[in-house]
Design an enzyme around this catalytic site. Sequence first.
Site, PDB file in Angstrom:
ATOM      1  N   SER A   1       0.849  -1.183   0.000  1.00  0.00           N
ATOM      2  CA  SER A   1       0.000   0.000   0.000  1.00  0.00           C
ATOM      3  C   SER A   1       0.879   1.224   0.000  1.00  0.00           C
ATOM      4  O   SER A   1       2.000   1.204   0.522  1.00  0.00           O
ATOM      5  CB  SER A   1      -0.890   0.008   1.243  1.00  0.00           C
ATOM      6  OG  SER A   1      -1.517   1.268   1.424  1.00  0.00           O
TER       7      SER A   1
ATOM      8  N   TYR B   1      -3.174  -0.713   9.846  1.00  0.00           N
ATOM      9  CA  TYR B   1      -3.054  -1.026   8.427  1.00  0.00           C
ATOM     10  C   TYR B   1      -1.692  -0.584   7.899  1.00  0.00           C
ATOM     11  O   TYR B   1      -0.982  -1.344   7.226  1.00  0.00           O
ATOM     12  CB  TYR B   1      -4.171  -0.340   7.634  1.00  0.00           C
ATOM     13  CG  TYR B   1      -4.195  -0.729   6.180  1.00  0.00           C
ATOM     14  CD1 TYR B   1      -4.724  -1.950   5.780  1.00  0.00           C
ATOM     15  CD2 TYR B   1      -3.683   0.120   5.198  1.00  0.00           C
ATOM     16  CE1 TYR B   1      -4.745  -2.318   4.439  1.00  0.00           C
ATOM     17  CE2 TYR B   1      -3.697  -0.234   3.872  1.00  0.00           C
ATOM     18  CZ  TYR B   1      -4.231  -1.454   3.488  1.00  0.00           C
ATOM     19  OH  TYR B   1      -4.238  -1.812   2.166  1.00  0.00           O
TER      20      TYR B   1
END
Length: 284
Positions: free
Chosen positions: A141, A154
């Site tokens: 990400s 995350y």
Amino acid sequence: MILPRSLLDGGRRDARGLRVIVTGASGTFGRAICARLSGLGAHVVGLDAAPREDDPVEVLACDLTDDERVPEAVAEAVGRLGGLDLLVNNAGIGGPAPAEIPPGAEVRRQLDVNLLGVWRVTAACVEALVASRGRVVMLSSRMAVMQLPLAAAYGASKRALVAYADALRMEIGTHVGVTCVYPSMVRSPIHDSTAAAGLSLEGMSRYEPLEGVVDAVLRAALSRRVHRDLPTTARGAVEFFLARHLPAVTDRIISRTLAARARSGAFEGAGPAAGVVRRLGTGA
């Protein structure tokens, strides 16, 4: 002179006949990746905690947090494929997790799926990948290099995923290519729980098309030259560069954006953001 990407990549491998495992195969990214690879002639088997009847490829039920089930499912998939040329570690989950709040079940769940789940699957695939001199593609990400607020678990899981990929590359890189792909925000159910908690990051980032993420995964999988890191858009490439080389600049941009959102009432009623609102909501 601007060279075509295919030349910069050293050309593109033929996907026909490639034996592929994709994790998170029934989700938004996974379904699109499986469909594209299958359409190009690859033989694809997916793994997912909740397979769907309309999945574009065969998907085996597998909870990536289960130490016993993961090697069983991988062995079953490799057996059906007759070997393994490509592993796409796509599975991942998100959710609200402000860094100032002690870690609980949500944090542990994200770390278990996003980091340890990848580790379990990859370890189970190493022998087959080494035998075929295959590749591993990690769906990381943009938050692995440029952390956004209120989603610490995350970002931490994705940064740790990159560290795991680096270690894997050092250990098996003589035989297996390892690439990390860095999407930004794509519209998918992964954001639902964060939005439901009142911690939506809508104003903190821009959405990008799913198709660009799939294109980057295919580039990582099929280019003759093995890439180390692949952002998914031109904007993402700039953000990646700034976050790696000028992190203070990206920190300032994100901090100012967060303060503006707090002052605008964007986090009104969101308990986990109470500290942010208290510190920033009055212009302090």
